[in-house]
Enzyme design. Structure first.
Site, PDB file in Angstrom:
ATOM      1  N   HIS A   1      -2.762  -6.274   6.591  1.00  0.00           N
ATOM      2  CA  HIS A   1      -2.095  -7.322   6.838  1.00  0.00           C
ATOM      3  C   HIS A   1      -2.832  -8.696   6.872  1.00  0.00           C
ATOM      4  CE1 HIS A   1       2.044  -5.551   7.135  1.00  0.00           C
ATOM      5  NE2 HIS A   1       1.153  -4.725   7.659  1.00  0.00           N
TER       6      HIS A   1
ATOM      7  N   HIS B   1      -2.737   4.080  14.202  1.00  0.00           N
ATOM      8  CA  HIS B   1      -1.260   3.565  13.651  1.00  0.00           C
ATOM      9  C   HIS B   1      -0.453   4.382  12.740  1.00  0.00           C
ATOM     10  CE1 HIS B   1       0.980   0.119  12.481  1.00  0.00           C
ATOM     11  NE2 HIS B   1       1.034   0.643  11.208  1.00  0.00           N
TER      12      HIS B   1
ATOM     13  N   TYR C   1       8.917   8.138  19.907  1.00  0.00           N
ATOM     14  CA  TYR C   1       7.537   8.320  19.937  1.00  0.00           C
ATOM     15  C   TYR C   1       6.939   7.668  21.297  1.00  0.00           C
ATOM     16  CZ  TYR C   1       2.878   9.173  18.413  1.00  0.00           C
ATOM     17  OH  TYR C   1       1.573   9.566  18.490  1.00  0.00           O
TER      18      TYR C   1
ATOM     19  N   HIS D   1      -3.415   3.082   5.122  1.00  0.00           N
ATOM     20  CA  HIS D   1      -2.471   3.941   5.574  1.00  0.00           C
ATOM     21  C   HIS D   1      -1.264   4.311   4.922  1.00  0.00           C
ATOM     22  CE1 HIS D   1      -0.817   0.414   7.590  1.00  0.00           C
ATOM     23  NE2 HIS D   1       0.034   1.003   7.481  1.00  0.00           N
TER      24      HIS D   1
ATOM     25  N   ASP E   1       4.780  -0.167   2.681  1.00  0.00           N
ATOM     26  CA  ASP E   1       4.231  -1.620   2.430  1.00  0.00           C
ATOM     27  C   ASP E   1       2.542  -1.655   1.949  1.00  0.00           C
ATOM     28  OD1 ASP E   1       3.386  -0.546   5.028  1.00  0.00           O
ATOM     29  OD2 ASP E   1       3.563  -2.510   6.116  1.00  0.00           O
ATOM     30  N   HIS E   2       1.886  -0.512   2.013  1.00  0.00           N
ATOM     31  CA  HIS E   2       0.664  -0.547   1.620  1.00  0.00           C
ATOM     32  C   HIS E   2       0.513   0.443   0.481  1.00  0.00           C
ATOM     33  CE1 HIS E   2      -0.300  -3.098   5.006  1.00  0.00           C
ATOM     34  NE2 HIS E   2       0.411  -2.042   5.575  1.00  0.00           N
TER      35      HIS E   2
ATOM     36  N   HIS F   1       2.107   3.907   4.475  1.00  0.00           N
ATOM     37  CA  HIS F   1       3.296   3.376   4.840  1.00  0.00           C
ATOM     38  C   HIS F   1       3.911   2.878   3.555  1.00  0.00           C
ATOM     39  CE1 HIS F   1       3.063   3.111   9.549  1.00  0.00           C
ATOM     40  NE2 HIS F   1       3.533   4.297   8.930  1.00  0.00           N
TER      41      HIS F   1
END
Length: 294
Positions: free
Chosen positions: A248, A180, A214, A102, A106-107, A104
Site C-alpha cells: 500500500h 500480516h 482471530y 502476500h 488486493d495484491h 490477498h
C-alpha cells in the site's frame, strides 16, 4: 554518508525494452486513493518502475534479458497494471518471473492474468503456495473470515526464505516476513543509475489486523505465529533499505517521495527501521486490547 535524492526520470537503455521507456506526466495520487484508481507508470530508480494503481503497488524490475513483476494488484486492476507496463515502453511478454508480498486479493488478484499474458514463472514462499494455487486463504490467515477468493494461479514454484529470483542481471532476494499473513514476503535488490547504486526494499504489510475471531495472543490456536510476527520486525529493521516501497504505497509515504513533484527524499537511512517500529507498536497495542477483552 548516503545522499538523499528524488527519483530521476532518466530513460533506460533501449536494450532493456522493446521501445524507449518513458514516464508519464506527473499526476499526484492521494494517500487515501482507492485500490483500483488508475495511476500512470512512474520511474523509481535504475531499472525499477512503479506500474500499479494509486492505491495498490506493483513494481516492474527491468533488465535487457527480461523483467520481474512484484505484485499485480486486484483482479479488476490487472488490466491497468498490464497497460502501465506497455505505456512505460516494456513488453509484458518479457516478464520472466512474478513474485509477491502476500496472498490477498488486493495484491495477488491480478497475478493469474499477468501470468497468462507473460508466460512468466510465479515464485512464492511455501506458506503462500497453496493460497495462490487455490485463490483462497485458510484459518492460518488472521483475516480469513473477511477475505474474498481471487483467481487461482497455476504452477506456483516454492521458494525458500533467503531464496534468490534471477533474471539475467536482476537478482531479488526473498525475506520471510510473516505476520500480516503466514506467507508474507519482502524483497530486496540493487539498482544503479548514473554510476550510483542503492538498495531497494519492497517490504510487506506489517499491520496487525484480523477478523473478529482471530487472536494474535492465542498461541494454542496459532502455534508460533506471534513469535514469528515479532521476529518479522527485526528482519525488516535489518534489511538493506535505501528506498522503501510498500504494497500500500501510502504506508511508506510514496506519493510524497516519487516524481518531479516530490516533497520528501526518495531515499532514507532509517525508512525500514521506522516502518518496522511502527508495525511493532501496532501489534503491541493490539495485544493489549486482546488482554483487556478477556
Amino acid at each position: 554518508m548516503r545522499l538523499h535524492a528524488a527519483a530521476l526520470l532518466a530513460l533506460l537503455p533501449l536494450s532493456a525494452c522493446a521501445t524507449t521507456p518513458r514516464a508519464a506526466a506527473d499526476t499526484r495520487c492521494a494517500d487515501d486513493a482507492g485500490w483500483n484508481d488508475p495511476s500512470p507508470p512512474r520511474h523509481v530508480y535504475g531499472g525499477t518502475w512503479y506500474v500499479g494503481t494509486c492505491g495498490i503497488a506493483a513494481l516492474l524490475v527491468t533488465g535487457p534479458d527480461g523483467h520481474v513483476l512484484i505484485d499485480a494488484g486486484t483482479e479488476k486492476s490487472a488490466p491497468l497494471v498490464e497497460a502501465n507496463i506497455r505505456a512505460a515502453g516494456f513488453r509484458v511478454e518479457d516478464i520472466r518471473a512474478i513474485v509477491g508480498s502476500h496472498a490477498h486479493g488486493d495484491h495477488a488478484g491480478g497475478i493469474a492474468r499477468l501470468q497468462r499474458a507473460s508466460g512468466a514463472t510465479v515464485r512464492a514462499r511455501t506458506p503462500a503456495v497453496g493460497v495462490l494455487s487455490s485463490g483462497r486463504a485458510d484459518r492460518t490467515d488472521p483475516q480469513f473470515l473477511t477475505l474474498d477468493a481471487f483467481p487461482a494461479v497455476a504452477n506456483v514454484v516454492p521458494l525458500d526464505d533467503g531464496g534468490h529470483v534471477r533474471v539475467g542481471s536482476i537478482e531479488l532476494v526473498a525475506h520471510a516476513t510473516p505476520g500480516h499473513t503466514p506467507g508474507g514476503t519482502s524483497w530486496t535488490w540493487r539498482e544503479c543509475e548514473g554510476g550510483r547504486c542503492v538498495d531497494m526494499a519492497y517490504v510487506d504489510s506489517l499491520t496487525a489486523i484480523s477478523d473478529d475471531v482471530y487472536r494474535y495472543s492465542d498461541d494454542a490456536a496459532h502455534p508460533g505465529a506471534l513469535a514469528a510476527f515479532r521476529a518479522t520486525f527485526d528482519t525488516v529493521a535489518a534489511l538493506p533499505c535505501d528506498v522503501l516501497i510498500t504494497p500500500h504505497p501510502s504506508a511508506s509515504g510514496l506519493w510524497a517521495r516519487l516524481g518531479p513533484g516530490a516533497t520528501r527524499p526518495l531515499e532514507s537511512d532509517d525508512a525500514c527501521r521506522a516502518y518496522a517500529g511502527a508495525g511493532r507498536l501496532r501489534l503491541e497495542e493490539r495485544l493489549q486490547k486482546e488482554a483487556a477483552a478477556k
